[in-house]
Design an enzyme around this catalytic site. Structure first.
Site, PDB file in Angstrom:
ATOM      1  N   CYS A 107      -5.519  -2.971   1.908  1.00  0.00           N
ATOM      2  CA  CYS A 107      -6.048  -3.001   3.585  1.00  0.00           C
ATOM      3  C   CYS A 107      -6.927  -3.193   4.655  1.00  0.00           C
ATOM      4  CB  CYS A 107      -5.258  -1.558   4.211  1.00  0.00           C
ATOM      5  SG  CYS A 107      -4.323  -1.325   5.738  1.00  0.00           S
ATOM      6  N   LYS A 139     -10.241   2.086  -2.632  1.00  0.00           N
ATOM      7  CA  LYS A 139     -10.296   1.866  -1.220  1.00  0.00           C
ATOM      8  C   LYS A 139     -11.448   1.954  -0.536  1.00  0.00           C
ATOM      9  CE  LYS A 139      -7.663   1.490   3.168  1.00  0.00           C
ATOM     10  NZ  LYS A 139      -6.379   2.039   3.701  1.00  0.00           N
ATOM     11  N   GLU A 148       0.583  -1.226   0.152  1.00  0.00           N
ATOM     12  CA  GLU A 148       0.121   0.192  -0.176  1.00  0.00           C
ATOM     13  C   GLU A 148       0.729   1.131   0.257  1.00  0.00           C
ATOM     14  OE1 GLU A 148      -2.537   0.219   3.345  1.00  0.00           O
ATOM     15  OE2 GLU A 148      -3.710   2.026   2.266  1.00  0.00           O
TER      16      GLU A 148
END
Lengths: 309, 309
Positions: free
Chosen positions: B168, B131, B58
């Site tokens: 994540c 995300k 990330e």
């Protein structure tokens, strides 16, 4: 900050709910001659030893008859006040405990469910769950015996906390655990009948057991709830088929840590549950805060196809 | 049976898609002086060693700037054709590999995303993911820097398979994995920046690491897909704050078995992926068949309250 402190103050001033209790998982071989009486005895003993919530394995009252599709086995189904539930109502009332009782429910002639009733300390029925996800695989031919549940995922309020009843195959579906948690369940219950086929055990037996635990631990983590899995144990044969139910009943806390686990034999596993762990866990991992409910519509689809078929 | 055999025959007769490839996970300390060039070098080396898909951590191009809320850090954001992506386009084209490139996306002044672009072997952009689940916890103050993604959960078709990019915090949400799988993803990618705070490591460090792996393994199991987690490594300090990124990048197969795992230092981890494992796994654990989409409406709710507030 001030508002937060005020709210805390108010909460402390009101009557505190029960936040801790003793749980007993009755891991049993369920195919014996008088399974109901034997389980009632074990439950009574567990209550005498201090258990306040007792959980039995899936279809605790019978051999696991789903290894084959035999219409005669349909006769095992019982109404809500049948002998398998009545026996546990008696235990609950006498010992003043909560019992989660999985049983084969006869709802009408030709309409049967894989169900679970939660009995309160006064013997009253506190809630009913009908298994929502029904497997149908070699030697687990459940779609023949059980109609899909139609009550959804509803927690059951009890004197010791808010329970989220689910059954076996449900444990592979994150949706089921999430829905119980969103409806306020604090402790997910998974009465289970899972085991090894002789053909598989050597090659993938340990991986299967580990996957089973991993899935359920993930529900604890994702939702910040306790998870209680109560499995059958022992080998059950039907003709030339057999399943070795693998036991390993366990409890994990809201961080997914296994805090108690049984072996592969019959065992009553006692665990102290402290529900304040839920608050602590959800402070640090606030997943419920961040769900993207605006983007989850596809979960209601069977599959998201590239184009219309 | 006959129909099944016929279908198999047809499938064998048509042109077979690529069903196996070599994957490289570039686990790196990303806070160094020239993170982009260093990662490009590592990616080029991985491609030379045979990798056909390369996945970076990330925000691979920068220190993890979210430990504090500093408006100056917003200037790190880049457009889709900014230097952090362009460097990897160059590697992809030269080495003819697929690269998953996480970067800080500047969409407009004041509108930034935590994004990932998938680059094809010809350097073309095959897909973009923003995300969806954004954390905001002590030292992970991401809601300050990143708007929530608005592209949903869309797999990306590549020459080596259908990838499901996620980032994540998404890894804690079973919904995200499920939606990628329902849209056909075969390999979930989780570029990650997760680590220990000094105050927590001794007491709960191992449990956190285990929970992180458990959640992602559960996505593999529930969906019958591969899962690839690529974490940062090393200690990063901002003022008196620090995070020790814990590495442990790993890949698990569709049964949830970890087939490769890195340590806690910088490492390029190579893994051979055989996509036929997905078919095999879903034969035995046909969870997609048994989802109760008629009963999942509540998943679109923030919470299922007992009564209207």
């Amino acid at each position: 900050m001030t508002a937060d402190l005020c709210a805390g103050g108010e909460s402390h001033a009101s009557v505190a709910p029960v936040m801790a209790f003793k749980l007993a998982l009755i891991q049993r071989h369920c195919a014996g001659f008088d399974a109901v009486a034997a389980a009632a005895y074990a439950a009574t003993e567990a209550a005498r030893a201090g258990a306040e919530l007792i959980v039995l394995p899936e279809l605790y009252h019978a051999p696991y008859f789903c290894q084959t599709t035999d219409p005669n086995e349909l006769d095992r189904a019982e109404p809500l006040d049948g002998p398998s539930v009545r026996a546990m109502v008696e235990v609950a009332r006498q010992a003043e405990v909560v019992i989660a009782v999985p049983f084969y429910e006869k709802r009408a002639v030709g309409l049967y469910h894989n169900s679970l009733v939660v009995i309160g300390p006064d013997g009253a029925r506190l809630g009913l769950y009908r298994k929502m996800h029904i497997p149908h695989d070699p030697q687990f031919e459940e779609k023949f015996y059980f109609a899909e549940g139609d009550l959804g995922f509803r927690p059951v309020n009890t004197p010791i906390g808010r329970l989220g009843p689910l059954i076996c195959w449900d444990q592979w579906f994150p949706e089921a655990a999430r829905l119980q948690a969103l409806a306020g369940a604090e402790v997910l219950l998974y009465p289970t009948a899972i085991g090894w086929l002789e053909s598989e055990k050597a090659e993938v037996g340990l991986a299967q057991l580990d996957a089973w635990k991993t899935m359920q631990r993930s529900h604890a983590i994702a939702n910040g709830v306790f998870v209680v899995a109560v499995n059958r144990t022992g080998v059950e044969r039907v003709g030339d088929r057999s399943i070795e139910f693998w036991g390993h009943s366990f409890v994990c806390d809201p961080s997914g840590v296994v805090i108690a686990e049984a072996g592969e034999a019959e065992e009553t596993l006692f665990v102290d549950i402290d529900l304040t762990r839920i608050t602590e866990q959800r402070r640090w991992w606030p997943f419920l805060r961040d769900r993207r409910i605006d983007a989850y519509q596809g979960l209601l689809s069977r599959y998201i196809d590239d184009e219309d078929p």
